[in-house]
Design an enzyme around this catalytic site. Structure first.
Site, short mmCIF file in Angstrom:
data_model
loop_
_atom_site.label_atom_id
_atom_site.label_comp_id
_atom_site.label_asym_id
_atom_site.label_seq_id
_atom_site.Cartn_x
_atom_site.Cartn_y
_atom_site.Cartn_z
N SER A 149 -25.66 113.72 96.50
CA SER A 149 -25.72 115.17 96.60
C SER A 149 -27.12 115.75 96.64
CB SER A 149 -24.95 115.78 95.43
OG SER A 149 -25.58 115.47 94.20
N SER A 200 -26.36 110.03 93.47
CA SER A 200 -26.92 111.19 94.16
C SER A 200 -28.43 111.24 94.32
CB SER A 200 -26.46 112.47 93.48
OG SER A 200 -25.17 112.80 93.92
N LYS A 237 -34.25 120.12 92.77
CA LYS A 237 -32.84 120.29 93.13
C LYS A 237 -32.29 121.55 92.47
CE LYS A 237 -28.50 117.59 93.15
NZ LYS A 237 -27.88 116.29 92.75
#
Ligand code: GLN
Length: 476
Positions: A145, A169, A70
Protein backbone atom coordinates in the site's frame (compact mmCIF):
# COMPACT_ATOMS: atom_id res chain seq x y z
CA UNK A 1 22.86 15.86 -10.91
CA UNK A 2 22.20 16.18 -7.19
CA UNK A 3 19.01 14.10 -7.27
CA UNK A 4 21.05 11.03 -8.20
CA UNK A 5 23.28 11.25 -5.15
CA UNK A 6 22.80 9.52 -1.83
CA UNK A 7 21.62 11.59 1.11
CA UNK A 8 24.71 10.39 2.93
CA UNK A 9 26.99 11.88 0.29
CA UNK A 10 25.05 15.18 0.19
CA UNK A 11 25.51 15.38 3.97
CA UNK A 12 29.18 14.48 3.79
CA UNK A 13 29.83 17.13 1.18
CA UNK A 14 27.81 19.68 3.14
CA UNK A 15 25.72 20.68 0.14
CA UNK A 16 23.46 23.62 1.01
CA UNK A 17 19.95 22.47 2.06
CA UNK A 18 18.29 24.82 -0.42
CA UNK A 19 20.43 23.46 -3.26
CA UNK A 20 19.44 19.91 -2.36
CA UNK A 21 15.80 20.82 -2.14
CA UNK A 22 15.85 22.68 -5.40
CA UNK A 23 17.26 19.66 -7.24
CA UNK A 24 14.50 17.39 -5.99
CA UNK A 25 11.85 20.07 -6.50
CA UNK A 26 12.81 20.37 -10.19
CA UNK A 27 12.66 16.63 -10.58
CA UNK A 28 9.26 16.60 -8.87
CA UNK A 29 7.96 19.33 -11.21
CA UNK A 30 9.01 17.23 -14.16
CA UNK A 31 7.68 13.85 -13.03
CA UNK A 32 4.90 14.32 -10.51
CA UNK A 33 2.26 15.29 -13.11
CA UNK A 34 2.76 11.84 -14.66
CA UNK A 35 3.38 9.74 -11.55
CA UNK A 36 1.12 11.37 -8.94
CA UNK A 37 2.83 10.13 -5.81
CA UNK A 38 1.63 12.93 -3.54
CA UNK A 39 -1.71 13.53 -1.87
CA UNK A 40 -0.28 16.68 -0.27
CA UNK A 41 2.63 18.44 -1.97
CA UNK A 42 4.63 20.73 0.32
CA UNK A 43 7.81 21.19 -1.71
CA UNK A 44 7.42 24.97 -1.95
CA UNK A 45 7.13 25.36 1.79
CA UNK A 46 9.94 22.85 2.24
CA UNK A 47 12.11 25.04 0.04
CA UNK A 48 11.58 27.97 2.43
CA UNK A 49 12.51 25.75 5.36
CA UNK A 50 15.63 24.62 3.50
CA UNK A 51 16.59 28.25 2.79
CA UNK A 52 16.30 29.01 6.49
CA UNK A 53 18.72 26.16 7.26
CA UNK A 54 21.37 27.42 4.79
CA UNK A 55 22.77 29.94 7.25
CA UNK A 56 22.84 27.53 10.20
CA UNK A 57 25.70 25.29 11.25
CA UNK A 58 24.66 21.76 10.29
CA UNK A 59 23.24 19.82 13.20
CA UNK A 60 21.28 16.59 13.14
CA UNK A 61 21.78 13.34 11.25
CA UNK A 62 19.48 14.36 8.39
CA UNK A 63 20.22 18.07 8.27
CA UNK A 64 18.49 19.51 5.20
CA UNK A 65 17.55 16.12 3.71
CA UNK A 66 14.14 16.01 1.98
CA UNK A 67 11.79 13.18 2.94
CA UNK A 68 8.29 12.07 1.92
CA UNK A 69 5.80 10.60 4.41
CA UNK A 70 3.03 8.07 3.82
CA UNK A 71 -0.33 9.68 4.44
CA UNK A 72 -1.21 7.49 7.42
CA UNK A 73 1.46 9.11 9.62
CA UNK A 74 0.44 12.22 11.53
CA UNK A 75 2.23 15.53 11.03
CA UNK A 76 0.86 18.39 13.08
CA UNK A 77 -0.97 20.94 10.97
CA UNK A 78 -1.29 18.76 7.84
CA UNK A 79 -4.03 16.43 6.71
CA UNK A 80 -3.62 12.70 7.40
CA UNK A 81 -6.07 11.32 4.85
CA UNK A 82 -5.05 7.62 4.68
CA UNK A 83 -6.18 8.18 1.06
CA UNK A 84 -9.76 7.82 2.31
CA UNK A 85 -12.79 10.02 1.85
CA UNK A 86 -13.34 9.39 5.56
CA UNK A 87 -10.30 11.48 6.54
CA UNK A 88 -9.97 13.72 3.49
CA UNK A 89 -10.23 16.88 5.61
CA UNK A 90 -8.81 15.61 8.86
CA UNK A 91 -5.97 17.85 10.08
CA UNK A 92 -3.53 16.26 12.55
CA UNK A 93 -3.19 17.87 15.93
CA UNK A 94 0.12 16.23 16.83
CA UNK A 95 3.32 14.75 15.39
CA UNK A 96 3.86 11.00 15.27
CA UNK A 97 6.98 9.96 17.19
CA UNK A 98 8.84 9.24 13.94
CA UNK A 99 8.04 12.77 12.72
CA UNK A 100 9.26 14.33 15.97
CA UNK A 101 12.52 12.40 15.56
CA UNK A 102 12.90 13.45 11.91
CA UNK A 103 12.39 17.10 12.80
CA UNK A 104 14.93 16.82 15.62
CA UNK A 105 17.50 15.54 13.15
CA UNK A 106 16.87 18.35 10.66
CA UNK A 107 14.98 16.42 7.93
CA UNK A 108 12.66 18.44 5.69
CA UNK A 109 9.25 16.98 4.85
CA UNK A 110 8.23 17.55 1.22
CA UNK A 111 4.87 15.80 1.08
CA UNK A 112 2.34 13.18 2.12
CA UNK A 113 2.20 10.21 -0.22
CA UNK A 114 -0.68 8.32 -1.79
CA UNK A 115 -1.58 4.85 -0.56
CA UNK A 116 -4.24 2.17 -0.66
CA UNK A 117 -7.08 3.35 1.54
CA UNK A 118 -6.13 2.72 5.20
CA UNK A 119 -3.13 0.70 3.89
CA UNK A 120 -5.32 -2.13 2.63
CA UNK A 121 -4.06 -3.25 -0.75
CA UNK A 122 -1.04 -4.09 -2.87
CA UNK A 123 -1.29 -1.68 -5.81
CA UNK A 124 -2.35 1.78 -4.53
CA UNK A 125 -5.40 1.38 -6.78
CA UNK A 126 -7.59 1.45 -3.68
CA UNK A 127 -6.72 5.09 -2.96
CA UNK A 128 -10.02 7.00 -2.85
CA UNK A 129 -8.35 9.89 -4.72
CA UNK A 130 -6.26 8.84 -7.73
CA UNK A 131 -3.86 6.21 -9.01
CA UNK A 132 -0.12 6.46 -8.54
CA UNK A 133 1.86 5.19 -11.52
CA UNK A 134 4.97 3.06 -11.56
CA UNK A 135 8.02 5.29 -12.21
CA UNK A 136 9.46 2.75 -14.67
CA UNK A 137 6.35 2.37 -16.80
CA UNK A 138 3.18 4.39 -16.37
CA UNK A 139 0.92 1.51 -17.43
CA UNK A 140 1.89 -0.49 -14.35
CA UNK A 141 1.05 -0.21 -10.66
CA UNK A 142 3.69 0.98 -8.18
CA UNK A 143 2.67 -1.73 -5.68
CA UNK A 144 1.15 -0.97 -2.35
CA UNK A 145 0.00 0.00 0.00
CA UNK A 146 2.90 2.47 0.33
CA UNK A 147 2.89 3.03 -3.44
CA UNK A 148 3.29 6.81 -3.27
CA UNK A 149 6.34 6.62 -1.03
CA UNK A 150 7.99 3.93 -3.17
CA UNK A 151 7.22 5.80 -6.42
CA UNK A 152 8.50 9.14 -5.11
CA UNK A 153 11.85 7.54 -4.24
CA UNK A 154 11.90 5.38 -7.39
CA UNK A 155 11.44 8.50 -9.50
CA UNK A 156 14.19 10.40 -7.63
CA UNK A 157 11.71 13.04 -6.51
CA UNK A 158 13.04 12.55 -2.98
CA UNK A 159 15.97 10.56 -1.57
CA UNK A 160 14.08 9.05 1.37
CA UNK A 161 10.54 8.20 2.41
CA UNK A 162 8.62 6.51 5.18
CA UNK A 163 6.00 3.84 4.67
CA UNK A 164 4.17 1.32 6.82
CA UNK A 165 4.14 -2.45 6.47
CA UNK A 166 1.46 -4.75 7.88
CA UNK A 167 1.83 -7.61 5.40
CA UNK A 168 4.27 -6.32 2.81
CA UNK A 169 3.34 -2.70 2.17
CA UNK A 170 6.92 -1.42 2.29
CA UNK A 171 8.73 -4.37 0.69
CA UNK A 172 6.38 -5.12 -2.22
CA UNK A 173 6.17 -1.52 -3.54
CA UNK A 174 9.94 -1.15 -2.98
CA UNK A 175 10.41 -4.16 -5.23
CA UNK A 176 7.95 -2.82 -7.83
CA UNK A 177 9.59 0.63 -7.91
CA UNK A 178 13.23 -0.50 -7.93
CA UNK A 179 14.21 0.86 -4.51
CA UNK A 180 15.21 -0.50 -1.10
CA UNK A 181 12.48 -0.88 1.53
CA UNK A 182 12.90 -2.19 5.06
CA UNK A 183 10.31 -3.48 7.50
CA UNK A 184 11.87 -3.31 10.95
CA UNK A 185 11.36 -5.88 13.73
CA UNK A 186 7.98 -5.44 15.40
CA UNK A 187 8.65 -3.01 18.27
CA UNK A 188 11.78 -1.44 16.77
CA UNK A 189 9.98 1.75 15.66
CA UNK A 190 7.23 3.51 17.60
CA UNK A 191 3.75 3.31 16.07
CA UNK A 192 2.57 6.35 18.01
CA UNK A 193 0.90 8.61 15.47
CA UNK A 194 0.55 5.95 12.79
CA UNK A 195 -3.13 5.39 11.94
CA UNK A 196 -3.64 1.78 13.07
CA UNK A 197 -4.61 -0.89 10.55
CA UNK A 198 -3.70 -4.19 12.30
CA UNK A 199 -1.90 -3.10 15.44
CA UNK A 200 -0.12 -6.40 16.14
CA UNK A 201 1.48 -6.39 12.66
CA UNK A 202 1.97 -2.71 11.70
CA UNK A 203 5.49 -1.23 11.53
CA UNK A 204 6.79 2.03 10.07
CA UNK A 205 9.94 1.72 7.97
CA UNK A 206 12.29 3.46 5.51
CA UNK A 207 12.57 3.62 1.71
CA UNK A 208 15.75 4.74 -0.04
CA UNK A 209 17.92 4.11 -3.09
CA UNK A 210 21.16 3.56 -1.20
CA UNK A 211 21.68 1.14 1.69
CA UNK A 212 23.57 3.75 3.68
CA UNK A 213 20.60 6.14 3.50
CA UNK A 214 18.18 3.44 4.59
CA UNK A 215 20.48 2.58 7.52
CA UNK A 216 20.65 6.22 8.51
CA UNK A 217 16.90 6.75 8.38
CA UNK A 218 16.23 3.54 10.31
CA UNK A 219 18.65 4.67 13.00
CA UNK A 220 16.82 8.00 13.31
CA UNK A 221 13.29 6.60 13.62
CA UNK A 222 14.09 3.60 15.88
CA UNK A 223 13.93 3.44 19.65
CA UNK A 224 11.79 2.85 22.68
CA UNK A 225 8.81 5.15 23.10
CA UNK A 226 6.70 5.26 26.26
CA UNK A 227 3.80 6.37 24.06
CA UNK A 228 3.71 2.97 22.29
CA UNK A 229 3.46 0.13 24.78
CA UNK A 230 4.56 -2.38 22.13
CA UNK A 231 7.76 -0.52 21.32
CA UNK A 232 10.78 -2.49 22.50
CA UNK A 233 13.22 -1.24 25.06
CA UNK A 234 16.32 -2.37 23.20
CA UNK A 235 19.42 -0.49 22.19
CA UNK A 236 19.49 1.10 18.74
CA UNK A 237 22.76 0.28 16.95
CA UNK A 238 24.47 2.96 14.87
CA UNK A 239 23.29 1.15 11.72
CA UNK A 240 24.87 3.57 9.25
CA UNK A 241 28.21 3.81 11.01
CA UNK A 242 28.41 0.03 11.53
CA UNK A 243 27.60 -0.66 7.88
CA UNK A 244 30.08 -3.01 6.20
CA UNK A 245 29.66 -5.30 3.18
CA UNK A 246 29.01 -8.80 4.48
CA UNK A 247 28.23 -12.01 2.59
CA UNK A 248 29.94 -14.66 4.71
CA UNK A 249 26.62 -15.83 6.08
CA UNK A 250 24.50 -18.93 6.45
CA UNK A 251 21.53 -18.42 4.17
CA UNK A 252 18.30 -20.43 4.11
CA UNK A 253 15.81 -20.77 1.26
CA UNK A 254 12.43 -22.19 2.37
CA UNK A 255 11.49 -25.00 0.02
CA UNK A 256 7.80 -24.19 0.54
CA UNK A 257 8.40 -20.70 -0.93
CA UNK A 258 10.02 -22.11 -4.02
CA UNK A 259 7.08 -24.41 -4.68
CA UNK A 260 4.78 -21.43 -5.32
CA UNK A 261 4.07 -20.24 -8.80
CA UNK A 262 6.83 -17.73 -9.49
CA UNK A 263 7.26 -15.66 -12.64
CA UNK A 264 10.18 -16.92 -14.76
CA UNK A 265 12.07 -13.64 -14.83
CA UNK A 266 11.63 -13.18 -11.08
CA UNK A 267 12.99 -16.66 -10.52
CA UNK A 268 15.98 -16.00 -12.76
CA UNK A 269 16.79 -12.80 -10.96
CA UNK A 270 16.54 -14.60 -7.63
CA UNK A 271 18.87 -17.36 -8.83
CA UNK A 272 21.33 -14.74 -9.92
CA UNK A 273 21.28 -13.30 -6.39
CA UNK A 274 21.82 -16.78 -4.92
CA UNK A 275 24.79 -17.25 -7.22
CA UNK A 276 26.27 -13.97 -6.04
CA UNK A 277 25.97 -15.20 -2.45
CA UNK A 278 27.59 -18.53 -3.23
CA UNK A 279 30.42 -16.85 -5.13
CA UNK A 280 31.05 -14.66 -2.11
CA UNK A 281 31.49 -17.17 0.68
CA UNK A 282 27.89 -17.60 1.78
CA UNK A 283 26.62 -21.09 2.59
CA UNK A 284 23.20 -21.42 1.00
CA UNK A 285 20.91 -24.27 1.95
CA UNK A 286 17.32 -25.36 1.71
CA UNK A 287 15.22 -25.08 4.85
CA UNK A 288 11.61 -25.93 5.66
CA UNK A 289 8.85 -23.82 7.22
CA UNK A 290 5.98 -26.31 7.02
CA UNK A 291 3.17 -24.06 8.22
CA UNK A 292 4.00 -21.14 5.99
CA UNK A 293 1.28 -22.24 3.58
CA UNK A 294 -1.23 -20.93 6.13
CA UNK A 295 0.31 -17.45 6.25
CA UNK A 296 -2.15 -15.82 3.83
CA UNK A 297 -5.34 -17.28 5.40
CA UNK A 298 -4.06 -16.51 8.92
CA UNK A 299 -3.17 -12.95 7.90
CA UNK A 300 -6.60 -12.44 6.32
CA UNK A 301 -8.24 -13.36 9.62
CA UNK A 302 -5.97 -11.44 12.01
CA UNK A 303 -5.53 -8.26 9.94
CA UNK A 304 -9.25 -7.72 9.14
CA UNK A 305 -10.20 -8.61 12.74
CA UNK A 306 -7.92 -5.92 14.13
CA UNK A 307 -8.89 -3.50 11.36
CA UNK A 308 -12.60 -3.88 12.09
CA UNK A 309 -11.91 -2.94 15.68
CA UNK A 310 -9.50 -0.08 14.84
CA UNK A 311 -11.84 1.42 12.24
CA UNK A 312 -14.86 1.41 14.56
CA UNK A 313 -13.88 4.93 15.63
CA UNK A 314 -14.79 6.40 12.23
CA UNK A 315 -18.47 6.87 12.90
CA UNK A 316 -19.22 10.44 11.85
CA UNK A 317 -19.22 11.67 15.42
CA UNK A 318 -15.63 11.94 16.53
CA UNK A 319 -13.62 12.83 13.46
CA UNK A 320 -13.55 12.84 9.74
CA UNK A 321 -16.37 12.64 7.25
CA UNK A 322 -20.02 12.92 8.32
CA UNK A 323 -23.04 12.16 6.11
CA UNK A 324 -25.37 15.05 5.31
CA UNK A 325 -28.87 13.76 6.07
CA UNK A 326 -29.75 11.30 8.78
CA UNK A 327 -32.79 10.78 10.93
CA UNK A 328 -31.16 9.22 13.98
CA UNK A 329 -27.78 8.25 15.35
CA UNK A 330 -27.88 4.77 13.79
CA UNK A 331 -28.47 6.18 10.37
CA UNK A 332 -25.67 8.67 11.01
CA UNK A 333 -23.24 5.79 11.68
CA UNK A 334 -24.44 3.61 8.82
CA UNK A 335 -24.56 6.31 6.14
CA UNK A 336 -21.27 7.89 7.20
CA UNK A 337 -19.47 4.54 6.99
CA UNK A 338 -21.19 3.57 3.77
CA UNK A 339 -20.25 6.84 2.06
CA UNK A 340 -16.84 7.32 3.73
CA UNK A 341 -15.21 3.92 3.20
CA UNK A 342 -14.24 2.37 -0.14
CA UNK A 343 -14.93 -1.22 -1.25
CA UNK A 344 -11.77 -2.94 0.02
CA UNK A 345 -12.04 -1.33 3.45
CA UNK A 346 -15.68 -2.44 3.68
CA UNK A 347 -14.70 -5.97 2.68
CA UNK A 348 -12.11 -6.08 5.47
CA UNK A 349 -14.52 -4.67 8.08
CA UNK A 350 -17.12 -7.29 7.16
CA UNK A 351 -14.57 -10.12 7.25
CA UNK A 352 -13.16 -8.88 10.54
CA UNK A 353 -16.52 -8.40 12.21
CA UNK A 354 -17.52 -11.89 11.16
CA UNK A 355 -14.44 -13.65 12.54
CA UNK A 356 -14.75 -11.78 15.84
CA UNK A 357 -18.47 -12.38 16.33
CA UNK A 358 -19.60 -14.55 19.21
CA UNK A 359 -19.55 -18.22 18.40
CA UNK A 360 -16.90 -17.71 15.70
CA UNK A 361 -14.22 -15.93 17.70
CA UNK A 362 -12.45 -19.07 18.92
CA UNK A 363 -12.88 -20.98 15.69
CA UNK A 364 -11.39 -18.21 13.53
CA UNK A 365 -9.48 -15.55 15.44
CA UNK A 366 -8.34 -17.89 18.24
CA UNK A 367 -7.21 -20.51 15.76
CA UNK A 368 -5.46 -17.94 13.57
CA UNK A 369 -3.48 -16.66 16.56
CA UNK A 370 -2.41 -20.22 17.39
CA UNK A 371 -1.17 -20.79 13.82
CA UNK A 372 0.56 -17.40 13.85
CA UNK A 373 2.56 -18.58 16.87
CA UNK A 374 3.41 -21.81 15.10
CA UNK A 375 4.70 -19.89 12.06
CA UNK A 376 6.70 -17.59 14.31
CA UNK A 377 8.24 -20.57 16.11
CA UNK A 378 9.24 -22.20 12.83
CA UNK A 379 11.00 -19.01 11.72
CA UNK A 380 12.79 -18.67 15.06
CA UNK A 381 13.92 -22.30 14.96
CA UNK A 382 15.15 -21.92 11.38
CA UNK A 383 17.04 -18.75 12.32
CA UNK A 384 18.97 -20.64 15.00
CA UNK A 385 20.65 -22.48 12.17
CA UNK A 386 20.86 -19.82 9.44
CA UNK A 387 21.64 -16.09 9.72
CA UNK A 388 19.11 -14.96 7.12
CA UNK A 389 16.30 -16.38 5.00
CA UNK A 390 15.86 -15.22 1.41
CA UNK A 391 13.09 -15.26 -1.21
CA UNK A 392 11.85 -13.15 -4.09
CA UNK A 393 9.95 -10.17 -2.61
CA UNK A 394 6.94 -10.70 -4.83
CA UNK A 395 6.08 -13.69 -7.05
CA UNK A 396 5.59 -11.38 -10.05
CA UNK A 397 7.02 -8.15 -11.46
CA UNK A 398 4.71 -5.07 -11.34
CA UNK A 399 1.29 -5.80 -12.86
CA UNK A 400 -1.00 -3.61 -14.99
CA UNK A 401 -3.71 -1.34 -13.65
CA UNK A 402 -6.98 -3.21 -13.24
CA UNK A 403 -5.37 -6.62 -13.66
CA UNK A 404 -6.17 -7.83 -10.14
CA UNK A 405 -8.93 -5.44 -9.10
CA UNK A 406 -11.79 -7.88 -9.64
CA UNK A 407 -9.97 -10.78 -8.06
CA UNK A 408 -9.17 -10.01 -4.42
CA UNK A 409 -7.53 -13.39 -3.82
CA UNK A 410 -5.03 -12.86 -6.60
CA UNK A 411 -4.30 -9.39 -5.16
CA UNK A 412 -3.80 -10.97 -1.71
CA UNK A 413 -1.38 -13.53 -3.19
CA UNK A 414 0.88 -10.71 -4.28
CA UNK A 415 2.08 -10.72 -0.65
CA UNK A 416 2.71 -14.44 -0.40
CA UNK A 417 6.40 -13.96 0.50
CA UNK A 418 5.98 -10.97 2.76
CA UNK A 419 3.00 -11.55 5.12
CA UNK A 420 4.59 -14.41 7.06
CA UNK A 421 7.38 -12.07 8.16
CA UNK A 422 4.88 -9.77 9.88
CA UNK A 423 3.26 -12.79 11.53
CA UNK A 424 6.70 -13.79 12.81
CA UNK A 425 7.42 -10.16 13.87
CA UNK A 426 10.84 -10.30 12.17
CA UNK A 427 12.76 -7.66 10.17
CA UNK A 428 13.08 -7.94 6.38
CA UNK A 429 14.46 -5.84 3.55
CA UNK A 430 13.63 -5.77 -0.14
CA UNK A 431 16.50 -4.85 -2.46
CA UNK A 432 16.48 -4.35 -6.23
CA UNK A 433 17.88 -7.45 -7.93
CA UNK A 434 17.38 -6.59 -11.58
CA UNK A 435 14.88 -5.77 -14.33
CA UNK A 436 12.60 -7.79 -16.59
CA UNK A 437 13.38 -7.61 -20.30
CA UNK A 438 10.57 -5.03 -20.47
CA UNK A 439 12.38 -2.81 -18.00
CA UNK A 440 10.29 -3.47 -14.89
CA UNK A 441 12.07 -3.78 -11.53
CA UNK A 442 12.44 -7.06 -9.60
CA UNK A 443 13.38 -7.41 -5.93
CA UNK A 444 14.66 -9.98 -3.48
CA UNK A 445 13.73 -10.20 0.18
CA UNK A 446 16.15 -10.90 3.03
CA UNK A 447 14.60 -11.86 6.38
CA UNK A 448 16.66 -11.70 9.58
CA UNK A 449 16.62 -12.46 13.28
CA UNK A 450 14.64 -10.22 15.59
CA UNK A 451 16.40 -6.85 16.00
CA UNK A 452 19.20 -7.88 13.64
CA UNK A 453 18.47 -5.29 10.94
CA UNK A 454 22.24 -4.71 10.73
CA UNK A 455 22.87 -8.04 8.98
CA UNK A 456 20.15 -7.24 6.41
CA UNK A 457 21.72 -3.86 5.73
CA UNK A 458 25.25 -5.31 5.53
CA UNK A 459 24.17 -7.87 2.96
CA UNK A 460 22.24 -5.24 1.01
CA UNK A 461 25.39 -3.10 1.02
CA UNK A 462 27.54 -5.96 -0.30
CA UNK A 463 24.99 -6.55 -3.07
CA UNK A 464 24.84 -2.93 -4.21
CA UNK A 465 28.63 -2.73 -4.47
CA UNK A 466 28.31 -5.61 -6.92
CA UNK A 467 25.12 -4.34 -8.59
CA UNK A 468 24.80 -0.54 -8.20
CA UNK A 469 21.07 -0.39 -8.90
CA UNK A 470 20.96 3.30 -7.95
CA UNK A 471 22.79 4.10 -11.18
CA UNK A 472 19.58 3.32 -13.10
CA UNK A 473 17.40 6.41 -13.27
CA UNK A 474 13.74 6.11 -14.21
CA UNK A 475 12.76 8.01 -17.32
CA UNK A 476 9.05 8.14 -18.10
N1 GLN B 1 -1.38 -6.00 0.87
C1 GLN B 1 -1.63 -6.39 2.23
C2 GLN B 1 -3.04 -6.02 2.59
O1 GLN B 1 -3.75 -5.64 1.74
C3 GLN B 1 -0.64 -5.72 3.14
C4 GLN B 1 -0.94 -4.32 3.38
C5 GLN B 1 0.04 -3.65 4.31
O2 GLN B 1 1.12 -4.17 4.57
N2 GLN B 1 -0.39 -2.52 4.85
O3 GLN B 1 -3.45 -6.12 3.71
Amino acid sequence: MLYKESASKLLEEKVKPSEILEAFLRRKEELEPKIRAYVTDIYEKAYDSAKALDSQTPKGKLFGIPIAIKDNINIEGYTTTCSSKMLQNYVSVYDATVIRKLKQEGAIIVGKTNMDEFAMGSSTEYSAFFQTKNPWNLDFVPGGSSGGSAASVGANMVPLALGSDTGGSIRQPASFCGVIGLKPTYGRVSRYGLVAFASSLDQIGPFGRYTKDVALLLEVISGHDPKDSTSANVEVPAFSKNLKPRTELKVGIPKEFMSYKIDKEVEESFKNFVKFLEDNKATVKEISLPHIEYAIPVYYIIAPAEASSNLARFDGVRYGYRTKDFKDIFELYAKTRDEGFGPEVKRRIMLGTYVLSSGYYEAYYGKALAVKNLIKKEFLDALKDVDVIISPTSPTPPFRFGEKLNDPISMYLSDIFTVSVNLAELPAISIPSGFTKNGLPIGVQIIGRAFDEQTLLDLSYAWELNYPHYDYISNV
